[in-house]
Design a protein around this motif. Structure first.
Motif, PDB file in Angstrom:
ATOM      1  N   THR A   8     -48.503 -56.607 -40.496  1.00 26.59           N
ATOM      2  CA  THR A   8     -48.061 -56.839 -41.855  1.00 26.59           C
ATOM      3  C   THR A   8     -46.412 -56.811 -41.760  1.00 26.59           C
ATOM      4  O   THR A   8     -45.844 -56.069 -41.062  1.00 26.59           O
ATOM      5  CB  THR A   8     -48.627 -55.760 -42.875  1.00 26.59           C
ATOM      6  N   SER A  10     -42.578 -56.457 -42.661  1.00 26.88           N
ATOM      7  CA  SER A  10     -41.897 -55.565 -43.291  1.00 26.88           C
ATOM      8  C   SER A  10     -41.360 -56.002 -44.409  1.00 26.88           C
ATOM      9  O   SER A  10     -41.310 -57.102 -44.561  1.00 26.88           O
ATOM     10  CB  SER A  10     -40.908 -54.603 -42.379  1.00 26.88           C
ATOM     11  N   ASP A  11     -40.592 -55.088 -45.401  1.00 30.42           N
ATOM     12  CA  ASP A  11     -39.989 -55.571 -46.744  1.00 30.42           C
ATOM     13  C   ASP A  11     -38.976 -56.613 -46.222  1.00 30.42           C
ATOM     14  O   ASP A  11     -38.550 -57.549 -46.757  1.00 30.42           O
ATOM     15  CB  ASP A  11     -39.521 -54.373 -47.446  1.00 30.42           C
ATOM     16  N   GLN A  13     -38.619 -58.386 -43.597  1.00 27.09           N
ATOM     17  CA  GLN A  13     -38.971 -59.569 -43.045  1.00 27.09           C
ATOM     18  C   GLN A  13     -39.537 -60.512 -44.045  1.00 27.09           C
ATOM     19  O   GLN A  13     -39.094 -61.630 -44.009  1.00 27.09           O
ATOM     20  CB  GLN A  13     -40.350 -59.208 -41.827  1.00 27.09           C
ATOM     21  N   LYS A  14     -40.015 -59.682 -45.160  1.00 25.18           N
ATOM     22  CA  LYS A  14     -40.625 -60.694 -46.209  1.00 25.18           C
ATOM     23  C   LYS A  14     -39.578 -61.217 -47.168  1.00 25.18           C
ATOM     24  O   LYS A  14     -39.455 -62.268 -47.404  1.00 25.18           O
ATOM     25  CB  LYS A  14     -41.556 -59.586 -47.253  1.00 25.18           C
TER      26      LYS A  14
ATOM     27  N   GLU B  18     -35.867 -61.497 -38.860  1.00 29.67           N
ATOM     28  CA  GLU B  18     -35.416 -60.987 -40.009  1.00 29.67           C
ATOM     29  C   GLU B  18     -34.047 -61.948 -40.657  1.00 29.67           C
ATOM     30  O   GLU B  18     -33.278 -61.312 -41.234  1.00 29.67           O
ATOM     31  CB  GLU B  18     -34.916 -59.670 -39.942  1.00 29.67           C
TER      32      GLU B  18
END
Lengths: 52, 314
Positions: A8, A10-11, A13-14, B18
């Motif tokens: 899932t 991570s925040d 990455q989202k 990221e």
């Protein structure tokens, strides 16, 4: 596919993916508009004329 | 899809990014891009004849994206030296937000897009010049000259000098003598500008193993080189007025700024070897930025004013 076999995001990455998606969407929309407007500007009214 | 298979995640070179859109924007070197856009705009406006404003906007956009693409390719290749220099250590690749592969793909796609857009919507001469500029910056300067010769910035400076020529070619589909003069101004301005920076950042360049003039030929020789180039750039800066494609306001401004450029360079030449603060070099670096921006701004404003007055007279 079983749930435990997946990762899932991570925040962070989202958030980063959302930022990239929005930028890509804007860039693609801009490209479409640029090509549409510039094509009309380049060819002028002749673009809309067609022989019957 | 938010879920990724374990199998893929276990591969050594795979990672979840990221990187934000801002990181990709940083790859385009926005500050360098702004100077490129500005000088290209001047070339486009100063050129004779009229160009459709929409096509002119497309040309400037394509040049901006092409410049950004070459910046991304530069960061892809130079990631190792960027990591050890204080000025560049926070860039997206050394700070591990974007991978080298991502930067390479981003740079290549934008290069292709900008050149093709320029060719299809503006003209193929300006597209060819844009492609050559990207090639020159990414391959000739970044991959070859930068790490091999202290004259890197002299020859590599041509990449930064092409934009007004591309702007001119976008407007006229030709390379005029006037656009070569604009090229020459930036070409001769670049070495003293970067050598002034290299003087007070020589430790950084030495750490990264880049053969900049101060750490190869010495500071004294660099100061002489800076002064020599200042003596060249000052008169060349006045050439647009002498050759008649700029007016008297430009003539006066460029002459005064050129004289100031020589004065600042003279201060650098007289700087004692023991001076480690290098205030004259820092002052010259700042002034050189003002010089180029001001000279091109006056050329732009004067040309726009002449066009508007001509429009009223017609």
């Amino acid at each position: 596919m079983a749930e435990e076999e997946r990762l899932t995001l991570s925040d962070a990455q989202k958030k980063a993916r959302r930022s990239r998606s929005i930028a890509l969407g804007i860039a693609l929309a801009a490209l479409v508009i640029i090509f549409y407007v510039a094509t009309i500007a380049k060819f002028g009214p002749a673009l809309l004329e067609r022989s019957m | 899809m938010a879920l990724i298979e374990n199998q893929i995640a276990e591969e050594s070179d795979f990672r979840l990014s990221e990187a934000t859109a801002g990181d990709y924007l940083a790859l385009l070197k926005p500050r360098v891009m702004s100077l490129v856009v500005f000088t290209a705009l001047v070339g486009l406006v100063v050129a004779p004849g009229t160009v459709n404003p929409i096509i002119a906007t497309v040309a400037i956009l394509a040049i901006a994206v092409g410049a950004g693409a070459s910046g991304a390719l530069n960061m892809w290749y130079d990631a190792d030296i960027d990591a050890v220099m204080s000025r560049t250590a926070k860039r997206p690749i050394p700070s591990d937000r974007v991978t080298r592969g991502e930067a390479l793909a981003f740079g290549m796609i934008l290069s292709f897009l900008s050149v093709m857009t320029m060719g299809v919507l503006v003209n193929w001469l300006s597209a060819a010049l844009l492609a050559f500029t990207i090639f020159f910056y990414a391959v000739v300067y970044t991959m070859w000259l930068k790490r091999s010769t202290p004259q890197n910035i002299v020859i590599g400076g041509a990449a930064g000098a092409f934009p007004p020529m591309i702007g001119w070619a976008a407007a006229t589909n030709s390379i005029g003598f006037e656009s070569l003069v604009l090229f020459l101004i930036i070409f001769l301005w670049t070495p003293p500008h970067f050598w002034a920076l290299a003087l007070f950042k020589s430790g950084d360049y030495e750490l990264a193993g880049i053969p900049m003039l101060p750490n190869v030929a010495g500071e004294r020789s660099t100061r002489r080189h800076i002064f020599g180039y200042a003596l060249l750039v000052a008169p060349v800066g006045v050439l647009p007025f002498v050759l008649g494609f700029a007016g008297p306001v430009y003539g006066v401004v460029s002459a005064v700024l050129g004289a100031l450029f020589i004065w600042y360079a003279w201060k650098v030449l007289c700087m004692p070897d023991s001076d480690r603060r290098m205030q004259p070099a820092k002052s010259l670096f700042r002034f050189s930025l003002i010089y180029l921006a001001a000279v091109f701004a006056v050329l732009l404003i004067e040309s726009l004013a002449v066009n508007i007055l001509a429009g009223w007279g017609a």
